[in-house]
Design an enzyme around this catalytic site. Structure first.
Site, PDB file in Angstrom:
ATOM      1  N   HIS A   6       0.774  -1.239   0.000  1.00 40.00           N
ATOM      2  CA  HIS A   6       0.000   0.000   0.000  1.00 40.00           C
ATOM      3  C   HIS A   6       0.809   1.294   0.000  1.00 40.00           C
ATOM      4  O   HIS A   6       0.259   2.337   0.362  1.00 40.00           O
ATOM      5  CB  HIS A   6      -0.944   0.045   1.217  1.00 40.00           C
ATOM      6  CG  HIS A   6      -2.032  -0.976   1.204  1.00 40.00           C
ATOM      7  ND1 HIS A   6      -1.802  -2.317   1.379  1.00 40.00           N
ATOM      8  CD2 HIS A   6      -3.373  -0.868   1.037  1.00 40.00           C
ATOM      9  CE1 HIS A   6      -2.940  -2.976   1.334  1.00 40.00           C
ATOM     10  NE2 HIS A   6      -3.911  -2.127   1.117  1.00 40.00           N
ATOM     11  N   HIS A  47      -3.223  -1.662  -4.256  1.00 37.92           N
ATOM     12  CA  HIS A  47      -4.496  -1.004  -3.940  1.00 37.92           C
ATOM     13  C   HIS A  47      -4.548   0.332  -4.673  1.00 37.92           C
ATOM     14  O   HIS A  47      -3.898   1.294  -4.286  1.00 37.92           O
ATOM     15  CB  HIS A  47      -4.643  -0.792  -2.434  1.00 37.92           C
ATOM     16  CG  HIS A  47      -6.043  -0.484  -1.998  1.00 37.92           C
ATOM     17  ND1 HIS A  47      -6.883   0.392  -2.682  1.00 37.92           N
ATOM     18  CD2 HIS A  47      -6.777  -0.944  -0.943  1.00 37.92           C
ATOM     19  CE1 HIS A  47      -8.045   0.456  -2.065  1.00 37.92           C
ATOM     20  NE2 HIS A  47      -8.013  -0.341  -1.021  1.00 37.92           N
ATOM     21  N   GLU A  77     -13.189  -9.148   0.553  1.00 38.58           N
ATOM     22  CA  GLU A  77     -14.042  -7.939   0.516  1.00 38.58           C
ATOM     23  C   GLU A  77     -14.406  -7.635  -0.929  1.00 38.58           C
ATOM     24  O   GLU A  77     -14.232  -6.514  -1.412  1.00 38.58           O
ATOM     25  CB  GLU A  77     -13.285  -6.761   1.129  1.00 38.58           C
ATOM     26  CG  GLU A  77     -12.728  -7.059   2.533  1.00 38.58           C
ATOM     27  CD  GLU A  77     -11.953  -5.901   3.137  1.00 38.58           C
ATOM     28  OE1 GLU A  77     -11.146  -5.290   2.425  1.00 38.58           O
ATOM     29  OE2 GLU A  77     -12.181  -5.600   4.324  1.00 38.58           O
ATOM     30  N   GLU A 112     -19.124  -3.126   1.797  1.00 39.49           N
ATOM     31  CA  GLU A 112     -18.312  -2.255   2.659  1.00 39.49           C
ATOM     32  C   GLU A 112     -18.689  -0.789   2.452  1.00 39.49           C
ATOM     33  O   GLU A 112     -18.918  -0.347   1.323  1.00 39.49           O
ATOM     34  CB  GLU A 112     -16.834  -2.488   2.312  1.00 39.49           C
ATOM     35  CG  GLU A 112     -15.885  -1.716   3.201  1.00 39.49           C
ATOM     36  CD  GLU A 112     -14.414  -1.952   2.837  1.00 39.49           C
ATOM     37  OE1 GLU A 112     -14.117  -2.953   2.157  1.00 39.49           O
ATOM     38  OE2 GLU A 112     -13.586  -1.117   3.241  1.00 39.49           O
ATOM     39  N   CYS A 117     -16.841   1.812   2.503  1.00 41.36           N
ATOM     40  CA  CYS A 117     -15.876   2.463   1.600  1.00 41.36           C
ATOM     41  C   CYS A 117     -16.179   2.147   0.139  1.00 41.36           C
ATOM     42  O   CYS A 117     -15.901   2.969  -0.730  1.00 41.36           O
ATOM     43  CB  CYS A 117     -14.459   1.983   1.900  1.00 41.36           C
ATOM     44  SG  CYS A 117     -13.821   2.609   3.441  1.00 41.36           S
ATOM     45  N   CYS A 166     -10.641   2.071   7.835  1.00 38.80           N
ATOM     46  CA  CYS A 166     -10.747   2.849   6.603  1.00 38.80           C
ATOM     47  C   CYS A 166     -12.099   3.539   6.492  1.00 38.80           C
ATOM     48  O   CYS A 166     -12.204   4.633   5.933  1.00 38.80           O
ATOM     49  CB  CYS A 166     -10.517   1.953   5.388  1.00 38.80           C
ATOM     50  SG  CYS A 166     -11.514   0.470   5.382  1.00 38.80           S
ATOM     51  N   CYS A 167     -13.163   2.912   7.019  1.00 38.67           N
ATOM     52  CA  CYS A 167     -14.503   3.413   6.725  1.00 38.67           C
ATOM     53  C   CYS A 167     -14.868   4.722   7.437  1.00 38.67           C
ATOM     54  O   CYS A 167     -15.362   5.642   6.791  1.00 38.67           O
ATOM     55  CB  CYS A 167     -15.538   2.336   6.999  1.00 38.67           C
ATOM     56  SG  CYS A 167     -15.345   0.905   5.902  1.00 38.67           S
TER      57      CYS A 167
END
Lengths: 652, 652
Positions: free
Chosen positions: B138, B190, B320, B336, B338, B416-417
């Site tokens: 990442h 990503h 996911e 999700e 996000c 992350c969300c």
């Protein structure tokens, strides 16, 4: 304490199976499954995963060089195959098969260590680690299966070699485990040896084996927990993870509390039912009423809250386990074949403890649906998981359903199920009847003859029927010296109306109905015929509303058989088909599936997909049209072109 | 190639939100979410999982001693928070908040390496491994989020510090990646930097950033595959597995084929929509029609075959990820938060490429259902997974549903969300309008004012409504120097009937309806009022029959809102409730949920459980009784006592 025995099974040797439905399966196992599995155990099936199982024994016996292959419990596949051979030889002598079995038994004997120890994984791969990882490494489990094989083979042939090998191993185990401080106060991560030791006790009369079984069962789940202590001692090293792990989840192995305090079926389903079977064995042999109560409680939870309509158990593939009450998803189900076989073992033991029809009902449900369905009609392909709803694309592309195979597999890396099916079908004879004093109980409607020695004398019976396609059963007294005798027939839970005739005359009201059995008592003479007519209607079944997965859905059952829709008959998107519970359904014979097979036909409704094009959601409008549907017995699914399958169908 | 721009968004600074529905959320984010998240990033929330995110930057800046904490992409949580702060400050100056932001930006600058590199995981934990595991680690993803933050903060405050930091890092990245042989011919596991570099290009005018974004997108999925080569070079070592792994699954990262050849949405859903967003950005900025075609194709697949009715995407928690067309399970769903935010990004970009109402429809669906629902009404609890069916006991006891939480969580190890929701809601202004030449498009019905500079002059508009509870929208021209101007209003897909009035007079037939927009053209003067009346009826929705999970079920929608049943209103076992699609339903205001909330009430049927006792299966009999039901907006679920929830309800 006195033994608790309400009836005992008629031994395999005294029962023959000669039945238009079952003979085919029994012969399939004898002529195809056993030889095929022997090839598989010897790694001679092209394109199938190798077994290594025979090779491991040969290496351990010093007959071959090489390394251990397969899983830690690989030996058990040979054991289960040998056990099936033992059953088969009891009714069908076969010198060639016996020669093969003698050959592998010679090898097994050579592989045994001087102290009696016998487990090729530890002998070959990790001799220093014996008895250090009971939690994960299946040493006693493997021993148990080989004990069962030894008993079956001894009963068939009278040959003691394997029995002696396993008695030596049992003696070795007895010297390693027990309450004495110098011994291990423990038990196996996968229950099996417990029920096997009871068999070994029955075959040899050696009470130490019964005592050892009781020790393992009584010790399980005590505080401080053996698995946690053992895991700590190993530095939390895990065989399967090849590294350190957190503290074991004790429910998985049913070691979370002492067995008598367990009220809910939890954890790995096969482990659970093997344990419950041993618990029932011990309740019977030791007259332990608290153990019988625990068995009843676990039975009730499992059967009334956690069992699929097909007799499958285990709702999740995570840990091949029970999840919780009323959680019975049809598409992510596990319902391992071995778990239903274990359920039959448990039901069979409960029948010896109390004469209740529901034990026979469940035995029948698991046998005619999950167990039969687990094997293909060619005897060479098997299901490990037995789903009630299959969408092949989802099995391929949704990882949560990878375990649900739309097609039976040739063999498995972990090949516990195929030989388990083989040993069940070769020993089917023993599940049909039991007896007590001067009563003969018929639990299963499978044709053939039985010789039974009652208190007052001998009776020989002959059963004939076209079950499961037809509910008419004829029982003929071939001979009797037993005088006044009761013949008790299980009236299955699915049967709403039945009648009987004796020697061609209506015999309504003559039978005494007790706990699910119709009992006819008379001083039977050779040639007497009792006929039972059980109305085999098409039954539309609903599930308890607490089963969320079956909301708005119904299943079709006729007699002991659960039915399903298949794409081969009804096209794809079976979820779009709904049936009107009040509509007329018909049962028709369809010989294209198998001789005499009964299929269910009727009108259904199908939500149309024509006007949808590439739209996902739109305002509801009635776009159903009437279609014909055809449902086939669940156990036959997946024997044609792979496609969708559905047991629980939408209710219109 | 010329740019492809059909309209451009009105910038955040020129739009205010003043709306009875949304102001509460925007203020919640400003007054609660941003301060709460700052506390979380500083590990000051009791009982919540620690973030380590700020601490990592402080250690990297030499201000503190310690070790890196959290996941490899932990920096991105700080970035997303800073980005949200940047948006918030653009409309609501707040010196205290700006001071906090300046403080962390100072620290970030100090943490930057002399060559421009900036990623605290590699700086602190593994400096020798920079750029060796793009597939998993990442680095460019984190860089992308910080670039987005830098642009937002620069636009808000005019302060260049973070922008300069990120330009230096972008220059560093540009020196490391590219077609030149001495550089890495690769891209991130990503996607995120691709869309961020377009923003950096727009903010700075530096075309190298656009070119670098295009490079990453064009390079992706080429043969031989970069991830496989990279993984091989690392000796197949995996950061996440801490050991060797097999070859990477390229679909997970959308690297299985060049992006222009991708026709089906696959793999990790957030990665996918971030990539599609960048693809749309590049299509626009470079006028690349083949890229636009790819975007249309992926959009269509995702929205018409793989999107939940709530605007959720990602059908499986394994990776996911998307699973496959029409596989939309409601209870094992991922959806999700996000991913729906990324879907809004993508829709927003597509709206700039072509003026089609369906982009706005999807944006609205995701916003009003999944995104709003992901945050609790207190702004302190969040859903990561947004299910359409919840049985709390199954979430706890069936491992296949452990990821489906029945209650919003305080914070997440992988958080992350929450900051993603914050940055979306603080930048909501930019999604409402766009303009082109002398046309203003209204995509979302959110009250407030907008100042828009058209070709012929300026126009200031004021929007008022009680949306989403009511479909009546009033648009007032506050001022205009633009002369003849078109005002285009999106007529949502859910709207079957609408009418309009201009200055109080019926104006039916006046609007030109184009691609989902009603366009009113006139030489507008201050005080002119256009009123739009969109019939907000209760809509019973069915899913395409190919969606097996929704067979026999319907969902309730009213306006943009999807409704659900909750145990708090309807009792447990919601699966036993069925509704008659022809029955009368009523929409009623229920202020107990939130000011002006509309709930749906009606008669339903419930399968009775009274006579079942401990029975699992029995012959069907009609045991339904009429009950009252109440459905609440999906986005409000889980704000009361935890319990069952259900979107797709059985159809009677």
């Amino acid at each position: 304490m006195d033994k608790i025995i309400t009836s005992q099974p008629v031994s395999i040797k005294n029962v023959t199976v000669s039945d238009p439905f079952w003979s085919e399966y029994v012969e399939l196992v004898r002529n195809t499954v056993l030889p095929y599995q022997w090839e598989a155990l010897n790694d001679r099936i092209p394109d199938a995963e190798p077994s290594f199982a025979v090779k491991n024994f040969r290496i351990a016996a010093g007959l071959e060089n090489g390394e251990f292959g397969g899983l830690v419990f690989q030996d058990s596949d040979v054991a289960k195959w040998l056990e099936a051979v033992g059953y088969s030889l009891q009714t069908h002598p076969d010198p060639k098969l016996e020669e093969i079995a003698d050959g592998i038994i010679d090898i097994i004997e050579k592989a045994q260590q001087p102290d009696g120890y016998l487990d090729t994984y530890f002998i070959l791969k990790d001799p220093g680690k014996k008895w250090t990882n009971l939690h994960e490494c299946h040493e006693l489990y493997v021993a148990g299966h080989m004990m069962e094989a030894a008993v079956a083979y001894y009963k068939a042939t009278g040959k003691r070699k394997l029995l002696d090998v396993m008695c030596r191993f049992a003696d070795n185990i007895d010297s390693v485990f027990g309450p004495e401080p110098e011994k291990i106060q423990g038990y196996d991560g996968h229950q099996e040896v417990e029920l096997a030791l009871v068999k070994l006790y029955e075959a040899t009369g050696n009470e130490r084996y019964l005592k050892l079984s009781k020790y393992f069962i009584d010790e399980r789940g005590k505080e401080p927990n053996f698995f946690i202590k053992e895991c700590e001692k190993r530095g939390w090293y895990s065989h399967w993870n090849r590294g350190q792990v957190p503290s074991p989840e004790l429910e998985y192995n049913q070691a979370h509390k002492p067995v008598r305090q367990q009220e809910v079926a939890v954890g790995h389903a096969v482990r659970a039912v093997y344990m419950y079977t041993a618990m029932a064995d011990l309740a019977r042999e030791t007259g332990d009423k608290s153990m019988l109560d625990a068995c009843r409680c676990l039975w009730s939870n499992m059967v009334n809250r956690q069992m699929y309509i097909t007799g499958g158990i285990g709702s999740t593939h995570h840990g091949e386990a029970f999840s919780f009450d009323y959680d019975l998803p049809n598409d992510t189900v596990y319902a391992e074949s071995c778990a239903s076989i274990g359920l039959i073992f448990f039901a069979h033991r409960m029948l010896q403890l109390e004469q209740l029809g529901e034990y026979g009902d469940v035995m029948e449900r698991a046998l005619y649906n999950t167990v039969l369905g687990a094997m293909s009609r060619d005897g060479r392909h098997f299901f490990y998981v037995n789903p009630l709803e299959v969408w092949p694309e989802a099995s391929e592309k949704n990882p949560g359903k990878h375990h649900v195979k739309p097609v039976r597999q040739k063999w498995f890396g972990c090949a516990c199920c195929p030989p388990n099916i083989a040993r069940l079908l070769t020993s089917l004879n023993q599940y049909i009847y039991s007896y007590n004093k001067n009563t003969v109980y018929t639990h299963l409607y499978i044709g053939g003859e039985a010789d039974i020695e009652l208190e007052a004398g001998k009776i020989k019976l002959k059963q004939e029927s076209r079950y499961p396609w037809n509910g008419r059963i004829k029982m003929t007294v071939v001979a009797s010296t037993a005088g006044n005798t009761s013949l008790a027939f299980r009236i299955p839970g699915w049967c709403k109306n039945w009648s009987a005739s004796i020697n061609g005359k209506k015999a309504d009201g003559i039978a005494k109905v007790e706990n699910g059995y119709a009992v006819f008592t008379d001083s039977w003479k050779a040639g007497d015929e009792i006929e039972l007519y059980m109305d085999m209607t098409i039954d539309i079944i609903q599930a308890n509303p607490k089963v969320r997965a079956n909301a708005g859905r119904v299943a079709i059952q006729r007699g002991p058989l659960v039915y399903c829709l298949e794409e081969a008959d009804n096209g794809g998107i079976l979820s779009a088909v709904s049936i009107d519970v009040n509509s007329q359904l018909s049962a028709e014979t369809d010989d294209s599936l198998t001789q005499g097979a009964v299929v269910i036909k009727g009108k259904a409704f199908r939500t149309g997909g024509e006007n949808w094009k590439d739209v996902l959601y739109k305002t509801y409008s009635d776009n159903e049209k009437e279609v014909d549907f055809k449902a086939v017995p669940y156990f036959m699914w997946g024997n044609r072109k792979p496609g969708e399958m559905l047991v629980w169908i939408l209710r219109k």
